[in-house]
Design an enzyme around this catalytic site. Structure first.
Site, PDB file in Angstrom:
ATOM      1  N   GLU A   1       4.658   8.021  -4.377  1.00 41.78           N
ATOM      2  CA  GLU A   1       5.510   7.330  -3.411  1.00 41.78           C
ATOM      3  C   GLU A   1       6.409   6.279  -4.062  1.00 41.78           C
ATOM      4  OE1 GLU A   1       3.477   5.823  -0.007  1.00 41.78           O
ATOM      5  OE2 GLU A   1       2.666   7.775   0.570  1.00 41.78           O
TER       6      GLU A   1
ATOM      7  N   GLU B   1       0.875  -1.169   0.000  1.00 42.64           N
ATOM      8  CA  GLU B   1       0.000   0.000   0.000  1.00 42.64           C
ATOM      9  C   GLU B   1       0.913   1.221   0.000  1.00 42.64           C
ATOM     10  OE1 GLU B   1      -1.135   3.023   1.166  1.00 42.64           O
ATOM     11  OE2 GLU B   1      -2.275   2.387   2.916  1.00 42.64           O
TER      12      GLU B   1
END
Length: 701
Positions: free
Chosen positions: A169, A160
């Site tokens: 990210e 995640e």
């Protein structure tokens, strides 16, 4: 399970009052006492400002991952969890394999690069009796090696590592390395797929957050931060900007139906680059100011479990709004350069989307107009600021207040030496424009050379030569030698410090600290702007924000109560622990309601050197409701006559406020209403000049 060797991480910590940074050393020793002390002294403050707590309080997210993991992992196997955090997904995977009974057949490898979180994960695993079921590696996943760290390639990937944009990210390079080096061919993955969507919108607010050039044409101060012909000299960064778009849903004119942009499959190696061309038919006429985007996760291969970051107005069966306000994932806004694209109902718009490893960008065109992606590499003079700062600089009311306050100061001085103590390019231009006889020294502690290049580029268009404003670039403090023995007559600031947009309001007291440092070069009758600050507050109902910051107990049957203090939770914390003060745009915090009048807790006098301050206020509630905490902000008094006061309260959408949440919501009411609810509270605040920290306590009665 982990290596016995001591590990060390260096965490950069910023002093808000000086702008100086220092490296905090966080060591991962084996002694329990050492580890506990390190957590308390270093990790707590660092982790309390992250989105971990908000994410762990997202019930819809937790449930979707648990359901998908239970559905995907049906036998003992090797599971790799990248970006493991507190270990929640790792524990879900271990439970799904039945490894709680120390089965030797299954293996869960948890990879987490951030040492403070690794230390916390160990505690969570221990509390849940899973310390032997998950093997932890304090590494980036691209540092893991099969045959060295892990015995074999993993059969299943759970991860995640998503931000509001999806890719920010490092999702793509992480998946690429995992497929190349760490996973079997055709692995099982949770999530299975992510799809991004977008919608064309018209919004005056969104335009103001980037459209400085047109907005400042309507101001009365004759300053041009973006002069004609220099359109790229100042603007927002060309990227997707996270925002709670539901907060402005009534101010948005939807100009198209939602459209699909990109699809990323976790179960196969993604490409570093990609593009998508979409033909969009306008459903309404207007001016396209922005593309609002969001993503939808398909967590299982069959397509029965979904999670979406769509705004509340979306009603698609798989992309529908989850119903929970959250701060860790928002929608994203891509600003259309200039004044946007005018379109008519039924007109076709061509969207060309391009993605790299970490970002998505858009080009839009109609038959009549083509708007290209902003040029983010237009030389040293190109300066990027936050959308809120751009909106402030284009705000007529704000600029008028600054103009009035500065004119009042200049009225009392002839041939003044003026110091701009912060990073205000606006005040630097304004003082040089208004006073042809003034000498201006701008400190620009954050902008530095970027500020120099910017002023050189715009000076002529603002009616002065670039040498009128000197940018002080020495690392040491300003002395009389630097001013040629002349004392400073005017010390001014907004205050604004480049790069401090996410900080608490009173952390702009760096201006006060700077004023104190400069004391030896200030004239006895120096005029300081702002001359003082007032700490304001209001009791508020904040149910969505409180829920996202509440104490954790069990998440999908895994105990997480041990993380509450470290992650800065509000709720049933043991005495004397309290939740931290955190910065938020209150207008983006979901459901809100003011329960008291605005009140002043204390004042800060900038004519004096910085020092400790204490204040208190007895507050009467004016509305009935559930009080979740107090919102605090700074009102800047720009002149000694108190005629110009700039407020940064909840109604001002370009500033963040500080929030102090209660440990538990309290029912409050108006005195004399016979409801039996709490009618008043005493709020106390203490300012520490050594750290710039504000401590707030309350006593409800």
């Amino acid at each position: 399970m982990s290596s016995d060797s001591t590990q060390r991480v260096f965490q950069l910590k910023l002093d808000p009052l000086t702008g100086n940074s220092e490296w905090v050393i966080i060591e991962d020793g084996n002694k329990e006492e050492e580890e506990e002390e390190t957590l308390k002294s270093s990790s707590n403050a660092l982790l309390a400002t992250t989105s971990y707590l908000d994410m762990l309080n997202d019930d819809a997210r937790n449930r979707a991952f648990r359901e998908a993991i239970d559905k995907t992992i049906t036998r003992p196997c090797h599971v790799l969890d990248i970006g493991a955090g507190t270990g929640l997904l790792s524990m879900m995977a271990a439970r799904a394999m039945g490894t709680c009974d120390d089965s030797k057949k299954g293996l869960v490898t948890a990879c987490e690069s951030y040492l403070p979180m690794v230390k916390l994960m160990r505690k969570v695993l221990h509390v849940n009796g899973m310390g032997k079921n998950v093997k932890i590696f304090n590494k980036r996943s691209d540092e893991l090696q099969v045959g060295v760290d892990i015995p074999s390639r993993a059969d299943v990937l759970v991860s995640e590592i998503l931000d509001s944009e999806l890719l920010g990210e490092g999702l793509i390079p992480t998946l690429q390395h995992a497929h190349d080096e760490l996973l079997v061919d055709n692995p099982l993955t949770v999530p299975y797929r992510a799809t991004t969507y977008g919608q064309l919108v018209e919004s005056t607010l969104l335009w103001k957050l980037h459209g400085l050039s047109k907005n400042e044409e309507e101001t009365s101060d004759s300053i041009r931060l973006v002069p004609p012909g220099l359109d790229t000299i100042l603007g927002v960064k060309t990227q997707q900007h996270p925002m709670q778009c539901d907060a402005i849903s009534k101010e948005i004119n939807l100009l198209s139906e939602p459209f699909k942009i990109f699809e990323f499959d976790f179960w196969k190696r993604p490409d570093s680059q990609g593009d998508s061309k979409v033909l969009i038919k306008a459903t309404n006429g207007g001016r396209v100011h922005a593309v609002v985007s969001w993503w939808v996760l398909q967590l299982d291969s069959e397509g029965t479990i979904f999670y979406s970051t769509a705004p509340g107005w979306i009603t698609s069966p798989i992309a529908t709004y989850t119903g929970n306000w959250r701060d860790h994932w928002k929608q994203c806004v891509w600003f259309i350069p200039g004044e946007g694209i005018p379109i008519s109902k039924g007109e076709e718009v061509h969207l060309h989307a391009v993605h790299s490893d970490t970002r998505v960008s858009y080009n839009l065109a109609t038959q009549a107009t083509e708007i290209r992606e902003g040029d983010s590499s237009s030389g040293d003079s190109h300066l990027t600021l936050s959308p809120e700062r751009i909106a402030i600089y284009g705000d007529r009311k704000w600029r008028s207040c600054m103009l009035t306050a500065l004119k009042n100061l200049l009225w009392e001085r002839v041939h003044p030496l003026c110091i701009v103590a912060d990073d205000s390019i606006f005040l630097s231009l304004l003082i040089a424009h208004l006073s042809k006889t003034s000498k201006v020294i701008a400190l620009f502690p954050g902008l530095r050379e970027r500020g120099v290049q910017y002023l050189k580029a715009v000076a002529d268009a603002n009616g002065f030569t670039a040498d009128r404003v000197e940018v002080f670039q020495k690392k040491k403090h300003l002395t009389l030698h630097d001013t040629k023995q002349k004392k400073v007559d005017l010390l001014i600031g907004e205050p604004y410090y480049y790069g401090n947009d996410g900080m608490l309001p009173w952390q702009n007291f760096r201006f006060w600290k700077e004023r104190t440092t400069l004391d030896s070069v200030l004239a006895e009758d120096v005029l300081v702007m702002p001359c003082k600050a007032m700490l304001k507050a209001c009791a508020m109902s904040l149910p969505d924000l409180w829920k996202s910051r509440r104490c954790l107990s069990k998440i999908e049957d895994f105990d997480h109560s041990i993380v509450n203090n470290t992650l800065g939770a509000c709720g049933d914390l043991p005495e004397p622990q309290e939740g931290p003060l955190l910065p938020f745009f209150i207008w983006q915090c979901g459901e809100t309601k003011e329960l008291s009048e605005t009140f002043t807790i204390m004042e800060f006098d900038f004519s004096k050197s910085i020092g400790p301050c204490y204040g208190k206020a007895q507050v009467e509630f004016t509305e009935q409701g559930m009080c979740h905490g107090f919102v605090l902000w700074i009102d800047w008094v720009m002149d000694a006559k108190n005629s110009v006061v700039l407020t940064t309260g909840p109604d001002e959408r370009y500033w963040k406020q500080g929030v102090k949440l209660l440990s538990q919501p309290v029912a409050v009411g108006v005195r004399g209403s016979n409801t039996g609810n709490c009618c008043s509270t005493l709020l106390e605040a203490t300012f520490d000049p050594s750290s710039g920290e504000l401590a707030v306590k309350h006593v409800l009665s």
